[in-house]
Write an enzyme that holds these catalytic residues in place. Structure first.
Site, PDB file in Angstrom:
ATOM      1  N   ARG A 122       0.846  -1.221   0.142  1.00 36.69           N
ATOM      2  CA  ARG A 122      -0.100  -0.026  -0.013  1.00 36.69           C
ATOM      3  C   ARG A 122       0.810   1.422   0.114  1.00 36.69           C
ATOM      4  O   ARG A 122       0.364   2.400  -0.579  1.00 36.69           O
ATOM      5  CB  ARG A 122      -0.978   0.155   1.096  1.00 36.69           C
ATOM      6  N   GLU A 165       3.785  -7.107  13.865  1.00 36.37           N
ATOM      7  CA  GLU A 165       2.995  -7.551  14.886  1.00 36.37           C
ATOM      8  C   GLU A 165       2.272  -8.810  15.095  1.00 36.37           C
ATOM      9  O   GLU A 165       1.856  -9.480  15.985  1.00 36.37           O
ATOM     10  CB  GLU A 165       1.485  -6.439  15.188  1.00 36.37           C
TER      11      GLU A 165
END
Length: 175
Positions: free
Chosen positions: A61, A98
């Site tokens: 992105r 994460e």
């Protein structure tokens, strides 16, 4: 800039890509032409006088935002890709995110020593991807102007890690 405007174009997807993760999806923001234009305008206004030689966009992105921003600023674009995707000689950097680990890479001639670069991605989570991109650009001798993203997820500690590393960061939204 209107935080509520941008926030209204971001959806949260619970438990993706794994249980417990609240994924902040910017694709509705990209899909809406007027919203996407406002997004690029907001970043372009911030960096208009920064004398940036190239925008570094992180796969995937960050490519979308970074390429449009580079065009708007009239500078070059440097893709930082997931490992194994670039055809020329590359440098690689590994990092934790994460919900796992990954590596990114860049062509060895992507930035020249002393060039001023802006690193951009969709969001700051743990900061691992951005710090890995910073390490790659630093190894090439580039000077980092700032790290930028649409969204900051401060609970995951990434923006704090960037600050500890002495890297200025800018985001439009915090969740």
């Amino acid at each position: 800039m209107n935080d509520a405007f941008f926030a209204s174009h971001i959806r949260t997807i619970s438990d993706w890509p794994q249980p417990g993760v609240q994924f902040r999806d910017i694709t509705p923001l990209l899909r809406d032409g007027a919203a996407f234009r406002r997004l690029i305008d907001a970043f372009a206004e911030r960096y208009a006088d920064s004398h940036i030689d190239a925008v570094v966009g992180i796969d995937a992105r960050g490519f979308i935002i970074g390429a449009a921003l580079a065009y708007r600023l009239g500078c070059g674009f440097i893709p930082v890709r997931k490992a194994g995707k670039l055809p020329f000689t590359t440098m690689q950097e590994s990092y934790a995110l994460e919900y796992g680990e990954a590596s990114i890479e860049v062509h060895t001639d992507a930035a020249l020593p002393g060039e001023h670069v802006l690193i951009i991605d969709d969001l700051i989570a743990t900061g691992g991807t951005l710090l890995a991109a910073v390490n790659l650009m630093t190894r090439l001798g580039a000077r980092i102007i700032e790290a930028a993203a649409v969204v900051d997820l401060p609970e995951l500690g990434g923006s704090a890690r960037l600050a500890e590393a002495g890297l200025p960061a800018f985001t439009l939204l915090r969740y």
